[in-house]
Design a protein around this motif. Structure first.
Motif, PDB file in Angstrom:
ATOM      1  N   VAL A 242       0.844  -1.199   0.000  1.00  0.00           N
ATOM      2  CA  VAL A 242       0.000   0.000   0.000  1.00  0.00           C
ATOM      3  C   VAL A 242       0.881   1.250   0.000  1.00  0.00           C
ATOM      4  O   VAL A 242       1.719   1.434   0.882  1.00  0.00           O
ATOM      5  CB  VAL A 242      -0.938   0.001   1.218  1.00  0.00           C
ATOM      6  N   ASN A 243       0.694   2.095  -1.024  1.00  0.00           N
ATOM      7  CA  ASN A 243       1.520   3.308  -1.159  1.00  0.00           C
ATOM      8  C   ASN A 243       0.680   4.563  -1.399  1.00  0.00           C
ATOM      9  O   ASN A 243       1.236   5.645  -1.605  1.00  0.00           O
ATOM     10  CB  ASN A 243       2.523   3.137  -2.308  1.00  0.00           C
ATOM     11  N   GLU A 244      -0.653   4.424  -1.406  1.00  0.00           N
ATOM     12  CA  GLU A 244      -1.583   5.549  -1.623  1.00  0.00           C
ATOM     13  C   GLU A 244      -1.426   6.183  -2.998  1.00  0.00           C
ATOM     14  O   GLU A 244      -1.901   7.282  -3.233  1.00  0.00           O
ATOM     15  CB  GLU A 244      -1.433   6.620  -0.532  1.00  0.00           C
ATOM     16  N   ARG A 245      -0.773   5.500  -3.925  1.00  0.00           N
ATOM     17  CA  ARG A 245      -0.668   5.989  -5.302  1.00  0.00           C
ATOM     18  C   ARG A 245      -1.384   5.012  -6.246  1.00  0.00           C
ATOM     19  O   ARG A 245      -2.500   5.294  -6.673  1.00  0.00           O
ATOM     20  CB  ARG A 245       0.794   6.159  -5.707  1.00  0.00           C
ATOM     21  N   ASP A 246      -0.741   3.893  -6.549  1.00  0.00           N
ATOM     22  CA  ASP A 246      -1.379   2.902  -7.404  1.00  0.00           C
ATOM     23  C   ASP A 246      -1.835   1.675  -6.632  1.00  0.00           C
ATOM     24  O   ASP A 246      -2.499   0.802  -7.199  1.00  0.00           O
ATOM     25  CB  ASP A 246      -0.445   2.485  -8.545  1.00  0.00           C
ATOM     26  N   VAL A 247      -1.510   1.597  -5.345  1.00  0.00           N
ATOM     27  CA  VAL A 247      -2.000   0.520  -4.478  1.00  0.00           C
ATOM     28  C   VAL A 247      -2.617   1.160  -3.231  1.00  0.00           C
ATOM     29  O   VAL A 247      -1.906   1.829  -2.468  1.00  0.00           O
ATOM     30  CB  VAL A 247      -0.897  -0.461  -4.078  1.00  0.00           C
ATOM     31  N   LEU A 248      -3.914   0.966  -3.051  1.00  0.00           N
ATOM     32  CA  LEU A 248      -4.627   1.555  -1.921  1.00  0.00           C
ATOM     33  C   LEU A 248      -5.256   0.438  -1.086  1.00  0.00           C
ATOM     34  O   LEU A 248      -5.679  -0.585  -1.630  1.00  0.00           O
ATOM     35  CB  LEU A 248      -5.718   2.513  -2.383  1.00  0.00           C
ATOM     36  N   GLN A 249      -5.337   0.650   0.220  1.00  0.00           N
ATOM     37  CA  GLN A 249      -5.942  -0.362   1.081  1.00  0.00           C
ATOM     38  C   GLN A 249      -7.454  -0.274   1.015  1.00  0.00           C
ATOM     39  O   GLN A 249      -8.035   0.815   0.962  1.00  0.00           O
ATOM     40  CB  GLN A 249      -5.474  -0.201   2.526  1.00  0.00           C
ATOM     41  N   TRP A 250      -8.096  -1.437   1.032  1.00  0.00           N
ATOM     42  CA  TRP A 250      -9.538  -1.543   0.920  1.00  0.00           C
ATOM     43  C   TRP A 250     -10.088  -2.315   2.117  1.00  0.00           C
ATOM     44  O   TRP A 250      -9.457  -3.266   2.583  1.00  0.00           O
ATOM     45  CB  TRP A 250      -9.916  -2.240  -0.380  1.00  0.00           C
ATOM     46  N   PRO A 251     -11.256  -1.944   2.649  1.00  0.00           N
ATOM     47  CA  PRO A 251     -11.795  -2.643   3.822  1.00  0.00           C
ATOM     48  C   PRO A 251     -12.344  -4.023   3.471  1.00  0.00           C
ATOM     49  O   PRO A 251     -12.887  -4.240   2.385  1.00  0.00           O
ATOM     50  CB  PRO A 251     -12.913  -1.710   4.292  1.00  0.00           C
ATOM     51  N   LEU A 252     -12.227  -4.952   4.415  1.00  0.00           N
ATOM     52  CA  LEU A 252     -12.757  -6.297   4.229  1.00  0.00           C
ATOM     53  C   LEU A 252     -14.278  -6.277   4.151  1.00  0.00           C
ATOM     54  O   LEU A 252     -14.882  -6.974   3.334  1.00  0.00           O
ATOM     55  CB  LEU A 252     -12.289  -7.193   5.382  1.00  0.00           C
ATOM     56  N   GLY A 253     -14.909  -5.494   5.024  1.00  0.00           N
ATOM     57  CA  GLY A 253     -16.364  -5.383   4.998  1.00  0.00           C
ATOM     58  C   GLY A 253     -17.059  -6.549   5.667  1.00  0.00           C
ATOM     59  O   GLY A 253     -16.448  -7.341   6.393  1.00  0.00           O
TER      60      GLY A 253
END
Length: 452
Positions: A242-253
Motif C-alpha cells: 500500500v503506497n496511496e498511489r497505485d495501491v490503496l488499502q480496501w476494507p474487508l467489509g
C-alpha cells in the motif's frame, strides 16, 4: 337687396363645397404628402437597384422619395444590429463557459467476481441490484458517484466475453485468498489483459481480497508499475504494498458471501437497552487466542452476562436460522468481541458496526507479511491501519486478560452514555463508508481520466 344677399350666400356655400371637396381629396386620394413623424421610404426593386444605384450596397443610405436622406433611421438600424450581434456573441461565450465548467461524465463497468464486490456495490456505493434475489444467475445495477456512472455486473452467469462492454474502463473484483481462488482470478486477469492488447479496454483497476498473510506476489506482474496493465489496485489487509498511489488499502467489509445484509440504523437500535454486555458467536481454533478468550469468560463467569456460542469447526455458509441468531446477538449486545484469526481484520468488526455494537478488537499482529515493514513474524507494525487512520471508535486490547476490567467499566456506564457511544459508532461507520466511496471514485477519476 334681396338678390344681392342671395348671391353672396350662394357664393359662400359654393366656396364651402369646393373647399370640402378639396380637403376630402387631399385626405383620401393624395399619397404624396410626407409627415415628419412617418416618413415613407421609396421601395427599390432589384432591377432599380441594378439600374439606378449602380451596385449600391444594402447598408448604404436609402434615398427618400423626395430625393433627401433619412440619416436618423439608418443610425438607429445600425445601432440595433450592433446590439443584437453583441448579445449573440455574449450568449455564445456564456454557453462556452458553461460547457467548459460542466464536469465531463465517464462510464466505468465493475465486474463482481468475488463476494466482496457486493460490499463495494451495496454498502459503499449504495447501488441497486436487479433482480433483488441474491441467488439470481445474473444481477446488474447502475449508480453515479462523482463524475462516473458505474455499471455493476455479478452472478454465476457473468462470464468472460458475455458482459456487454460499452466503455473502455473496467474494475475487476476478485478473490486471491487461496490457490483455487487465485487460479480463477488469474483467468479473469488474462481476459482483461487480452482486451487491453486489442484496445477494447484502456483502463483496468482491481479490487482484490488478498491473502490473509499478505502473500500476493502472484499478482505483482499484472501491475502497470511492474510491466502489466492494471493501473490501480485496491487491496484488502495491511499489505506493505500500500503506497496511496497505485495501491490503496480496501476494507474487508461484512460477510456478503454468507448473505449478511445492508442494515439501516433506526432509533430503536440507538436507544434500546441491550440485555448483554458482550457477545461472541464463532469458531474457536486450536492454539489460538480464541481459546484464551473462552477460558477467561468461563473463569470470570462472564458467560451469564455475555451471549456466547462457540463451535470447533468453521462453517462456510449460514442457514437462515444461524444468520438470524447472529444478527440478534449483535443487536442485543453493547460490545462484540473480535479475537484475531489468521488476520486481525475480520468480518465481525464491520458487522458489529452495522448494529451499533462496539467492536472489542485484539490489537496484535499475526504471522505473515502484513506488517508495515513486511517480513515474517507476529507483531511487526500496527495492524488495522485503515480503520485506525479513519478514527474508528473501537475498544482495543493487547491481551484478553484485560477483558474483565473492561467489562467492569461497562457495568458502571449509564444508559445515556451507552446511547451516546452507540450513536457515535453508527455515525462513524456511515462516514467511513462515504469516505471509502469518495476515495474509490476519486482514485479512478485521477488515474483513468486525468488530463495533461
Amino acid at each position: 337687396m334681396k338678390f344681392g344677399r342671395r348671391k353672396i350666400c350662394f357664393f359662400i356655400v359654393l366656396l364651402y363645397v369646393i373647399f370640402s371637396l378639396y380637403a376630402a381629396y387631399n385626405v383620401f386620394f393624395n399619397t404624396k404628402a410626407i409627415s415628419r413623424v412617418h416618413r415613407v421610404v421609396k421601395k427599390i426593386t432589384a432591377a432599380d437597384s441594378a439600374k439606378g444605384l449602380g451596385g449600391q450596397l444594402r447598408s448604404d443610405p436609402v434615398p427618400l422619395e423626395g430625393g433627401g436622406w433619412n440619416p436618423w433611421e439608418e443610425d438607429e438600424r445600425a445601432e440595433s444590429l450592433s446590439v443584437l450581434q453583441r448579445r449573440r456573441l455574449e450568449f455564445r461565450a456564456y454557453q462556452a463557459r458553461i460547457a467548459k465548467d460542466r464536469p465531463r461524465r465517464h462510464k466505468v463497468q465493475i465486474w463482481g467476481k468475488a463476494a466482496i464486490g457486493l460490499y463495494l456495490w451495496e454498502h459503499i456505493l449504495e447501488g441497486p441490484l436487479n433482480p433483488t434475489d441474491r441467488k439470481a444467475q445474473w444481477r446488474e445495477g447502475e449508480v453515479q458517484s462523482g463524475t462516473i456512472t458505474f455499471s455493476f455486473y455479478t452472478g454465476p452467469a457473468v462470464v468472460q466475453g458475455q458482459v456487454p462492454l460499452d466503455t473502455d474502463s473496467v474494475v475487476l473484483v476478485l478473490n486471491g485468498r487461496e490457490d483455487q481462488k487465485i487460479a480463477y482470478a488469474t483467468r479473469w486477469l488474462e481476459h482483461a489483459g487480452a482486451l487491453v492488447r486489442t484496445h477494447a479496454l484502456a483502463h483496468v483497476a482491481v479490487v482484490m481480497l488478498g491473502s490473509e498473510r499478505c502473500a500476493n506476489d502472484w499478482l505483482r506482474p499484472y501491475l502497470r508499475a511492474h510491466g502489466g496493465f492494471v493501473d490501480l489496485l485496491f487491496l484488502v489487509y495491511d499489505s506493505p504494498w500500500v503506497n496511496e498511489r497505485d495501491v490503496l488499502q480496501w476494507p474487508l467489509g461484512v460477510a456478503t458471501y454468507r448473505d449478511f445484509p445492508v442494515v439501516l440504523p433506526s432509533v430503536e437500535m440507538v436507544t434500546s437497552e441491550r440485555p448483554y454486555l458482550c457477545n461472541f458467536l464463532g469458531t474457536v481454533y486450536r492454539n489460538s487466542s480464541r481459546e484464551t478468550l473462552m477460558e477467561i469468560l468461563k473463569q470470570h463467569r462472564l458467560e451469564r452476562e455475555c451471549d456466547i456460542t462457540a463451535r470447533e469447526r468453521w462453517v462456510p455458509q449460514e442457514t437462515a436460522e444461524t444468520l438470524r441468531r447472529y444478527q440478534t446477538a449483535l443487536a442485543r449486545s453493547d460490545l462484540t468481541l473480535c479475537p484475531v484469526g489468521v488476520n486481525p481484520e475480520c468480518y465481525r468488526i464491520y458487522e458489529a458496526c452495522s448494529y451499533g455494537s462496539v467492536p472489542v478488537v485484539e490489537d496484535v499482529g499475526t504471522a505473515g507479511g502484513c506488517a508495515d515493514g513486511g517480513g515474517a513474524g507476529a507483531g511487526r507494525g500496527s495492524p488495522l491501519r485503515l480503520l485506525k487512520a479513519s478514527g474508528a471508535p473501537f475498544l482495543f486490547l493487547r491481551d484478553w486478560a484485560e477483558l474483565p476490567a473492561l467489562l467492569e467499566r461497562e457495568r458502571r456506564m449509564t444508559q445515556g452514555e451507552k446511547v451516546e457511544r452507540r450513536r457515535r459508532l453508527l455515525e462513524w461507520y456511515g462516514t467511513f463508508r462515504t469516505r471509502m466511496r469518495d476515495q474509490f471514485t476519486q482514485a479512478l477519476e485521477e488515474t483513468f481520466f486525468r488530463t495533461g
